[in-house]
Write a protein that holds these residues in place. Sequence first.
Motif, PDB file in Angstrom:
ATOM      1  N   LYS A  85      -7.444   0.335   4.644  1.00  0.00           N
ATOM      2  CA  LYS A  85      -7.100   0.035   5.414  1.00  0.00           C
ATOM      3  C   LYS A  85      -5.955   1.553   5.475  1.00  0.00           C
ATOM      4  N   ARG A  86      -5.806   1.541   4.394  1.00  0.00           N
ATOM      5  CA  ARG A  86      -4.866   2.815   3.723  1.00  0.00           C
ATOM      6  C   ARG A  86      -5.761   4.376   3.470  1.00  0.00           C
ATOM      7  N   ASP A  87      -7.148   3.986   2.840  1.00  0.00           N
ATOM      8  CA  ASP A  87      -7.771   4.722   3.415  1.00  0.00           C
ATOM      9  C   ASP A  87      -7.838   5.431   1.381  1.00  0.00           C
ATOM     10  N   HIS A  88      -7.403   4.703   1.111  1.00  0.00           N
ATOM     11  CA  HIS A  88      -6.715   4.197  -0.781  1.00  0.00           C
ATOM     12  C   HIS A  88      -8.043   4.958  -2.045  1.00  0.00           C
ATOM     13  N   PRO A  89      -8.019   5.862  -2.720  1.00  0.00           N
ATOM     14  CA  PRO A  89      -9.378   6.013  -4.017  1.00  0.00           C
ATOM     15  C   PRO A  89      -9.729   4.547  -4.602  1.00  0.00           C
ATOM     16  N   PHE A  90     -10.739   4.180  -4.339  1.00  0.00           N
ATOM     17  CA  PHE A  90     -10.991   2.971  -5.607  1.00  0.00           C
ATOM     18  C   PHE A  90     -12.755   2.603  -5.226  1.00  0.00           C
ATOM     19  N   GLU A  91     -13.185   2.184  -6.447  1.00  0.00           N
ATOM     20  CA  GLU A  91     -13.970   1.516  -6.897  1.00  0.00           C
ATOM     21  C   GLU A  91     -14.465   0.120  -6.660  1.00  0.00           C
ATOM     22  N   TYR A  92     -15.167  -0.305  -6.344  1.00  0.00           N
ATOM     23  CA  TYR A  92     -14.724  -2.038  -6.896  1.00  0.00           C
ATOM     24  C   TYR A  92     -16.865  -2.593  -6.589  1.00  0.00           C
ATOM     25  N   ILE A  93     -16.348  -3.638  -7.782  1.00  0.00           N
ATOM     26  CA  ILE A  93     -17.980  -3.509  -8.173  1.00  0.00           C
ATOM     27  C   ILE A  93     -18.013  -5.571  -8.446  1.00  0.00           C
ATOM     28  N   GLU A  94     -18.722  -6.085  -7.614  1.00  0.00           N
ATOM     29  CA  GLU A  94     -18.106  -7.762  -7.599  1.00  0.00           C
ATOM     30  C   GLU A  94     -19.731  -8.451  -7.818  1.00  0.00           C
ATOM     31  N   VAL A  95     -19.564  -8.504  -8.532  1.00  0.00           N
ATOM     32  CA  VAL A  95     -20.502  -9.723  -9.838  1.00  0.00           C
ATOM     33  C   VAL A  95     -21.722 -11.409  -9.033  1.00  0.00           C
ATOM     34  N   GLU A  96     -22.461 -10.795  -8.640  1.00  0.00           N
ATOM     35  CA  GLU A  96     -23.229 -12.184  -8.326  1.00  0.00           C
ATOM     36  C   GLU A  96     -23.212 -13.210  -9.375  1.00  0.00           C
ATOM     37  N   GLY A  97     -21.976 -14.577  -9.340  1.00  0.00           N
ATOM     38  CA  GLY A  97     -22.454 -15.267 -10.045  1.00  0.00           C
ATOM     39  C   GLY A  97     -21.295 -15.224 -11.057  1.00  0.00           C
ATOM     40  N   GLY A  98     -21.123 -14.293 -11.078  1.00  0.00           N
ATOM     41  CA  GLY A  98     -19.894 -14.156 -12.136  1.00  0.00           C
ATOM     42  C   GLY A  98     -18.570 -15.342 -12.403  1.00  0.00           C
ATOM     43  N   LYS A  99     -18.539 -15.345 -13.350  1.00  0.00           N
ATOM     44  CA  LYS A  99     -17.013 -16.434 -13.709  1.00  0.00           C
ATOM     45  C   LYS A  99     -16.081 -14.913 -13.799  1.00  0.00           C
ATOM     46  N   HIS A 100     -14.923 -16.182 -14.852  1.00  0.00           N
ATOM     47  CA  HIS A 100     -13.813 -15.078 -14.832  1.00  0.00           C
ATOM     48  C   HIS A 100     -14.009 -13.909 -15.780  1.00  0.00           C
TER      49      HIS A 100
END
Length: 133
Positions: free
Chosen positions: A91-106
């Motif tokens: 929403k803020r057009d803020h720089p980021f990278e996001y990796i979601e690991v399918e099936g990964g736990k904590h």
Amino acid sequence: MTSIIFRGDYLAAVISFSGSLADFTKAEYQDFILVKRFLNLNELDKNKALSEISPASYLDKNDPPFFLTHGSADEVVPVEMTRDFVLELQKRDHPFEYIEVEGGKHSLSSTRPKKASEVFSASMAFFQRYAYE
């Protein structure tokens, strides 16, 4: 785990693995263990206190870039917290990278070791890009 990267005397980047970067004012997060552990909502202005501990409340254009990763099956910190934080960054057009690991736990390294290694490498590339820029 959340790490901050300083370059000289300023914050250059943030790296968060399965962090609790929630907007705790949302009803679904008010029973989260950190809220219960650190706030006595019976004795405080509830909305103010929840806003004050919510990372999204403090986002602004001067914040550094974020590297975020979270396992989709995290049983300790709900992945929705990071997903919501990503939406706030977008929403803020803020720089980021996001990796979601399918099936990964904590603990990604114990539940998805190969993917955890890839995520760690990506976080180190992010670190190199912003720590020495």
